[in-house]
Write a protein that holds these residues in place. Structure first.
Motif, PDB file in Angstrom:
ATOM      1  N   GLU A 156      -5.361  -2.123  -8.452  1.00  0.00           N
ATOM      2  CA  GLU A 156      -3.912  -1.911  -8.528  1.00  0.00           C
ATOM      3  C   GLU A 156      -3.312  -2.039  -7.128  1.00  0.00           C
ATOM      4  O   GLU A 156      -3.729  -1.352  -6.192  1.00  0.00           O
ATOM      5  CB  GLU A 156      -3.592  -0.534  -9.098  1.00  0.00           C
ATOM      6  CG  GLU A 156      -2.098  -0.256  -9.224  1.00  0.00           C
ATOM      7  CD  GLU A 156      -1.801   1.089  -9.867  1.00  0.00           C
ATOM      8  OE1 GLU A 156      -0.609   1.385 -10.077  1.00  0.00           O
ATOM      9  OE2 GLU A 156      -2.759   1.847 -10.157  1.00  0.00           O
ATOM     10  N   GLY A 157      -2.363  -2.949  -6.971  1.00  0.00           N
ATOM     11  CA  GLY A 157      -1.756  -3.174  -5.672  1.00  0.00           C
ATOM     12  C   GLY A 157      -0.772  -2.079  -5.293  1.00  0.00           C
ATOM     13  O   GLY A 157       0.024  -1.631  -6.117  1.00  0.00           O
ATOM     14  N   GLU A 158      -0.836  -1.662  -4.030  1.00  0.00           N
ATOM     15  CA  GLU A 158       0.087  -0.655  -3.492  1.00  0.00           C
ATOM     16  C   GLU A 158       0.522  -1.107  -2.098  1.00  0.00           C
ATOM     17  O   GLU A 158      -0.019  -0.667  -1.100  1.00  0.00           O
ATOM     18  CB  GLU A 158      -0.571   0.724  -3.442  1.00  0.00           C
ATOM     19  CG  GLU A 158      -1.015   1.240  -4.807  1.00  0.00           C
ATOM     20  CD  GLU A 158      -1.628   2.635  -4.750  1.00  0.00           C
ATOM     21  OE1 GLU A 158      -1.563   3.270  -3.666  1.00  0.00           O
ATOM     22  OE2 GLU A 158      -2.148   3.092  -5.776  1.00  0.00           O
ATOM     23  N   LYS A 159       1.496  -2.039  -2.058  1.00  0.00           N
ATOM     24  CA  LYS A 159       1.989  -2.620  -0.810  1.00  0.00           C
ATOM     25  C   LYS A 159       0.826  -3.272  -0.054  1.00  0.00           C
ATOM     26  O   LYS A 159       0.252  -4.214  -0.527  1.00  0.00           O
ATOM     27  CB  LYS A 159       2.724  -1.574   0.024  1.00  0.00           C
ATOM     28  CG  LYS A 159       3.999  -1.076  -0.639  1.00  0.00           C
ATOM     29  CD  LYS A 159       4.751  -0.109   0.234  1.00  0.00           C
ATOM     30  CE  LYS A 159       6.041   0.358  -0.447  1.00  0.00           C
ATOM     31  NZ  LYS A 159       6.791   1.318   0.364  1.00  0.00           N
ATOM     32  N   ALA A 162      -4.820  -1.811  -1.840  1.00  0.00           N
ATOM     33  CA  ALA A 162      -5.170  -1.996  -3.248  1.00  0.00           C
ATOM     34  C   ALA A 162      -6.057  -0.823  -3.657  1.00  0.00           C
ATOM     35  O   ALA A 162      -6.914  -0.384  -2.885  1.00  0.00           O
ATOM     36  CB  ALA A 162      -5.897  -3.316  -3.461  1.00  0.00           C
ATOM     37  N   ARG A 176      -4.448  -6.706   0.808  1.00  0.00           N
ATOM     38  CA  ARG A 176      -3.478  -7.050  -0.231  1.00  0.00           C
ATOM     39  C   ARG A 176      -4.191  -7.548  -1.475  1.00  0.00           C
ATOM     40  O   ARG A 176      -5.272  -8.133  -1.399  1.00  0.00           O
ATOM     41  CB  ARG A 176      -2.504  -8.106   0.278  1.00  0.00           C
ATOM     42  CG  ARG A 176      -1.609  -7.640   1.429  1.00  0.00           C
ATOM     43  CD  ARG A 176      -0.722  -8.774   1.883  1.00  0.00           C
ATOM     44  NE  ARG A 176      -1.500  -9.939   2.292  1.00  0.00           N
ATOM     45  CZ  ARG A 176      -0.998 -11.145   2.488  1.00  0.00           C
ATOM     46  NH1 ARG A 176       0.288 -11.358   2.309  1.00  0.00           N
ATOM     47  NH2 ARG A 176      -1.772 -12.136   2.879  1.00  0.00           N
ATOM     48  N   HIS A 192      -0.706  -9.265 -13.572  1.00  0.00           N
ATOM     49  CA  HIS A 192       0.584  -8.692 -13.159  1.00  0.00           C
ATOM     50  C   HIS A 192       0.611  -8.732 -11.638  1.00  0.00           C
ATOM     51  O   HIS A 192      -0.438  -8.808 -10.986  1.00  0.00           O
ATOM     52  CB  HIS A 192       0.671  -7.239 -13.667  1.00  0.00           C
ATOM     53  CG  HIS A 192       2.014  -6.603 -13.510  1.00  0.00           C
ATOM     54  ND1 HIS A 192       2.431  -6.015 -12.334  1.00  0.00           N
ATOM     55  CD2 HIS A 192       3.043  -6.449 -14.393  1.00  0.00           C
ATOM     56  CE1 HIS A 192       3.643  -5.525 -12.500  1.00  0.00           C
ATOM     57  NE2 HIS A 192       4.051  -5.780 -13.732  1.00  0.00           N
ATOM     58  N   ASN A 193       1.802  -8.691 -11.049  1.00  0.00           N
ATOM     59  CA  ASN A 193       1.887  -8.655  -9.586  1.00  0.00           C
ATOM     60  C   ASN A 193       1.115  -7.478  -9.003  1.00  0.00           C
ATOM     61  O   ASN A 193       0.676  -7.523  -7.856  1.00  0.00           O
ATOM     62  CB  ASN A 193       3.349  -8.573  -9.144  1.00  0.00           C
ATOM     63  CG  ASN A 193       4.052  -9.905  -9.228  1.00  0.00           C
ATOM     64  OD1 ASN A 193       3.414 -10.959  -9.209  1.00  0.00           O
ATOM     65  ND2 ASN A 193       5.370  -9.892  -9.329  1.00  0.00           N
ATOM     66  N   SER A 194       0.943  -6.421  -9.796  1.00  0.00           N
ATOM     67  CA  SER A 194       0.297  -5.209  -9.300  1.00  0.00           C
ATOM     68  C   SER A 194      -1.106  -4.980  -9.839  1.00  0.00           C
ATOM     69  O   SER A 194      -1.730  -3.979  -9.488  1.00  0.00           O
ATOM     70  CB  SER A 194       1.160  -3.977  -9.643  1.00  0.00           C
ATOM     71  OG  SER A 194       2.428  -4.066  -9.045  1.00  0.00           O
ATOM     72  N   TYR A 195      -1.613  -5.890 -10.686  1.00  0.00           N
ATOM     73  CA  TYR A 195      -2.906  -5.612 -11.324  1.00  0.00           C
ATOM     74  C   TYR A 195      -3.819  -6.843 -11.416  1.00  0.00           C
ATOM     75  O   TYR A 195      -3.382  -7.929 -11.797  1.00  0.00           O
ATOM     76  CB  TYR A 195      -2.710  -5.075 -12.744  1.00  0.00           C
ATOM     77  CG  TYR A 195      -2.130  -3.687 -12.804  1.00  0.00           C
ATOM     78  CD1 TYR A 195      -2.937  -2.554 -12.640  1.00  0.00           C
ATOM     79  CD2 TYR A 195      -0.768  -3.503 -13.024  1.00  0.00           C
ATOM     80  CE1 TYR A 195      -2.393  -1.281 -12.693  1.00  0.00           C
ATOM     81  CE2 TYR A 195      -0.216  -2.230 -13.082  1.00  0.00           C
ATOM     82  CZ  TYR A 195      -1.038  -1.121 -12.913  1.00  0.00           C
ATOM     83  OH  TYR A 195      -0.495   0.140 -12.965  1.00  0.00           O
TER      84      TYR A 195
END
Length: 236
Positions: A156-159, A162, A176, A192-195
């Motif tokens: 999961e992306g967090e700025k 990850a 990233r 997804h952009n975050s996953y």
């Protein structure tokens, strides 16, 4: 990025639209426009390109039939008005699958996908090596944690970070999501952009969401087509 391509499509309007989109949005070299499969086969007798825009529904030979006759490893972007061919198209060296009428927004996404593909697979001695197909190490403080790829649920992306999630642990990685994606082997896929998920851990897909363990992960429009093309290969 400088790439070369050809268009193979029996519809002049579709060819003209793709030519305009290529000219306006890329630095690619369009080497030829072929209006049937035989013209394309003749072109490949003495020419090479990085990839081909290939219509599926054509007279004499369909795009899928032509794909089986092209030189080995020819990369393809299929174009068609019919979505039912998507799963079959990924039996070939397929980069993308564009549904007609092709919009500027969808074409620009295809440009990103195509150029990313060639950046990723071109030989580059400075590029980071892919992760092992079995495990890799993640540093947490002074500890190097050995992580088995099969154990990973998702990233999961967090700025600039990850989060790596397994059944036993969650670790923050100072990288990233995009950089991690470039090193991961299948069965990992961006949804997804975050996953990024591990499809081996996927339980079910429902209402445009993926379920892994107790986590409900959205599938974004940007990644849905590619994700579903892989899932469809395993549908009964």
């Amino acid at each position: 990025m400088n790439l070369s391509c050809i268009i193979v499509d029996d519809e002049p309007n579709a060819v003209n639209l793709l030519e305009i989109l290529i000219q306006q949005s890329t630095r690619w070299e369009l080497k030829a426009k072929c209006y049937n499969a035989l013209e394309a086969l003749d072109f490949f007798k003495s020419n090479k390109v990085d990839f081909i825009f290939l219509d599926i529904n054509m007279p004499q030979l369909s795009g899928l039939e032509l794909a089986g006759l092209l030189p080995a490893q020819t990369k393809i972007v299929f174009t068609t008005a019919y979505s039912e061919h998507a799963a079959e198209s990924y039996s070939y060296e397929t980069i993308d699958y564009l549904l007609k009428p092709i919009t500027l927004k969808r074409f620009l996404f295809a440009v990103q996908k195509i150029e990313f593909y060639f950046k990723k697979y071109d030989a580059d001695p400075a590029a980071p090596a892919p992760f092992s197909n079995e495990y890799f190490f993640v540093k947490s403080g002074k500890v190097l944690n050995k992580i088995l790829l099969d154990d990973i649920f998702y990233f999961e992306g967090e700025k600039e970070y990850a989060r790596l999630v397994t059944a036993q642990t969650q670790l923050l990685i100072y990288r990233r999501l995009k950089d991690i994606e470039e090193q991961l082997p299948q069965p990992f896929i961006r949804v997804h952009n975050s996953y990024i998920i591990n499809t081996k851990q996927l339980i079910k897909i429902e209402d445009n969401h993926i379920y892994i363990a107790s986590k409900r992960i959205p599938i974004s429009e940007k990644f849905r087509e590619n994700f579903m093309s892989i899932i469809n290969k395993r549908k009964l």
